[in-house]
Design a protein around this motif. Structure first.
Motif, short mmCIF file in Angstrom:
data_model
loop_
_atom_site.label_atom_id
_atom_site.label_comp_id
_atom_site.label_asym_id
_atom_site.label_seq_id
_atom_site.Cartn_x
_atom_site.Cartn_y
_atom_site.Cartn_z
N ILE A 243 0.79 -1.17 0.11
CA ILE A 243 0.21 -0.09 -0.02
C ILE A 243 0.94 1.46 0.19
O ILE A 243 0.72 2.30 -0.77
N ARG A 244 2.06 1.10 0.71
CA ARG A 244 2.69 2.30 0.99
C ARG A 244 3.63 2.58 -0.35
O ARG A 244 3.62 3.63 -0.86
N ALA A 245 4.10 1.42 -1.16
CA ALA A 245 4.51 1.87 -2.44
C ALA A 245 3.68 2.12 -3.56
O ALA A 245 3.95 3.18 -4.23
N ASN A 246 2.55 1.90 -3.27
CA ASN A 246 1.36 2.33 -4.33
C ASN A 246 1.06 3.82 -4.16
O ASN A 246 0.84 4.38 -5.30
N SER A 247 1.10 4.07 -2.96
CA SER A 247 0.74 5.66 -2.61
C SER A 247 1.96 6.49 -3.14
O SER A 247 1.89 7.86 -3.42
N LEU A 248 3.23 5.87 -3.04
CA LEU A 248 4.36 6.70 -3.21
C LEU A 248 4.21 6.87 -5.06
O LEU A 248 4.50 8.00 -5.33
N ILE A 249 4.03 6.22 -5.65
CA ILE A 249 3.96 6.17 -7.12
C ILE A 249 2.68 7.00 -7.62
O ILE A 249 2.75 7.78 -8.35
N ALA A 250 1.60 6.66 -6.97
CA ALA A 250 0.27 7.49 -7.15
C ALA A 250 0.47 8.96 -7.00
O ALA A 250 0.01 9.64 -7.77
N LYS A 251 1.29 9.36 -5.92
CA LYS A 251 1.35 10.86 -5.74
C LYS A 251 2.25 11.47 -6.95
O LYS A 251 1.74 12.58 -7.19
N TYR A 252 3.23 10.86 -7.61
CA TYR A 252 4.02 11.40 -8.60
C TYR A 252 2.91 11.21 -9.72
O TYR A 252 3.12 12.04 -10.74
N THR A 253 2.04 10.34 -10.08
CA THR A 253 1.27 10.17 -11.26
C THR A 253 0.17 11.32 -11.16
O THR A 253 -0.31 11.87 -12.27
N ASP A 254 -0.30 11.64 -9.98
CA ASP A 254 -1.40 12.67 -9.78
C ASP A 254 -1.07 14.19 -10.04
O ASP A 254 -1.81 14.75 -10.67
N ASN A 255 0.09 14.19 -9.73
CA ASN A 255 0.66 15.81 -9.92
C ASN A 255 1.35 15.99 -11.24
O ASN A 255 1.67 17.06 -11.72
N GLY A 256 1.55 15.05 -12.28
CA GLY A 256 2.13 15.04 -13.46
C GLY A 256 3.52 14.83 -13.57
O GLY A 256 4.01 14.85 -14.62
N ALA A 257 4.13 14.79 -12.26
CA ALA A 257 5.70 14.37 -12.46
C ALA A 257 6.03 13.25 -13.06
O ALA A 257 7.10 13.29 -13.66
N ALA B 229 4.84 11.85 -15.73
CA ALA B 229 4.93 11.95 -17.22
C ALA B 229 5.97 12.73 -17.46
O ALA B 229 6.63 12.27 -18.58
N LEU B 230 6.39 13.83 -16.76
CA LEU B 230 7.55 14.51 -16.97
C LEU B 230 9.00 13.41 -16.94
O LEU B 230 9.95 13.45 -18.02
N LEU B 231 8.98 12.63 -15.82
CA LEU B 231 10.10 11.66 -15.79
C LEU B 231 9.87 10.65 -16.90
O LEU B 231 11.16 10.30 -17.58
N LEU B 232 8.86 10.11 -17.34
CA LEU B 232 8.78 9.31 -18.39
C LEU B 232 9.32 9.94 -19.90
O LEU B 232 9.59 9.12 -20.85
N THR B 233 8.86 11.21 -20.19
CA THR B 233 9.39 11.68 -21.35
C THR B 233 10.69 11.70 -21.39
O THR B 233 11.21 12.05 -22.60
N GLY B 234 11.41 11.78 -20.29
CA GLY B 234 13.13 12.05 -20.20
C GLY B 234 13.74 10.68 -20.82
O GLY B 234 14.84 10.83 -20.83
N GLY B 235 12.97 9.81 -21.20
CA GLY B 235 13.69 8.52 -21.65
C GLY B 235 13.83 7.58 -20.54
O GLY B 235 14.73 6.51 -21.28
N HIS B 236 13.45 7.40 -19.60
CA HIS B 236 13.71 6.46 -18.70
C HIS B 236 12.67 5.46 -18.40
O HIS B 236 11.47 5.78 -18.92
#
Length: 72
Positions: free
Chosen positions: A41-55, A57-64
């Motif tokens: 649950i904690r790992a899911n919430s950490l990833i969901a936080k960055y997905t919700d605020n758009g960060a 998408a920015l990380l994925l467009t960097g080629g990672h």
């Protein structure tokens, strides 16, 4: 396999009754399951936080790759 796993973490059955089995194995298994559920649950919430605020998408467009982002 399950009795061997429970013996490996120190949960041994002292009785041969059904109530003894319930107390030693099933209630003792809670000690293994609750931390695992909390971690998921904690790992899911950490990833969901960055997905919700758009960060994310920015990380994925960097080629990672997603896997390398999640692991770091």
């Amino acid at each position: 396999m399950m009795p061997d796993l429970m013996n490996a973490v120190g949960m041994t059955s002292g009785t041969h009754t059904f109530i003894g089995f319930m107390v030693s194995y099933l209630y003792g298994f809670i000690l293994l399951v609750f931390p695992m559920i909390f971690s998921i649950i904690r790992a899911n919430s950490l990833i969901a936080k960055y997905t919700d605020n758009g960060a994310m998408a920015l990380l994925l467009t960097g080629g990672h790759k997603r896997k390398s982002i999640v692991i770091t």
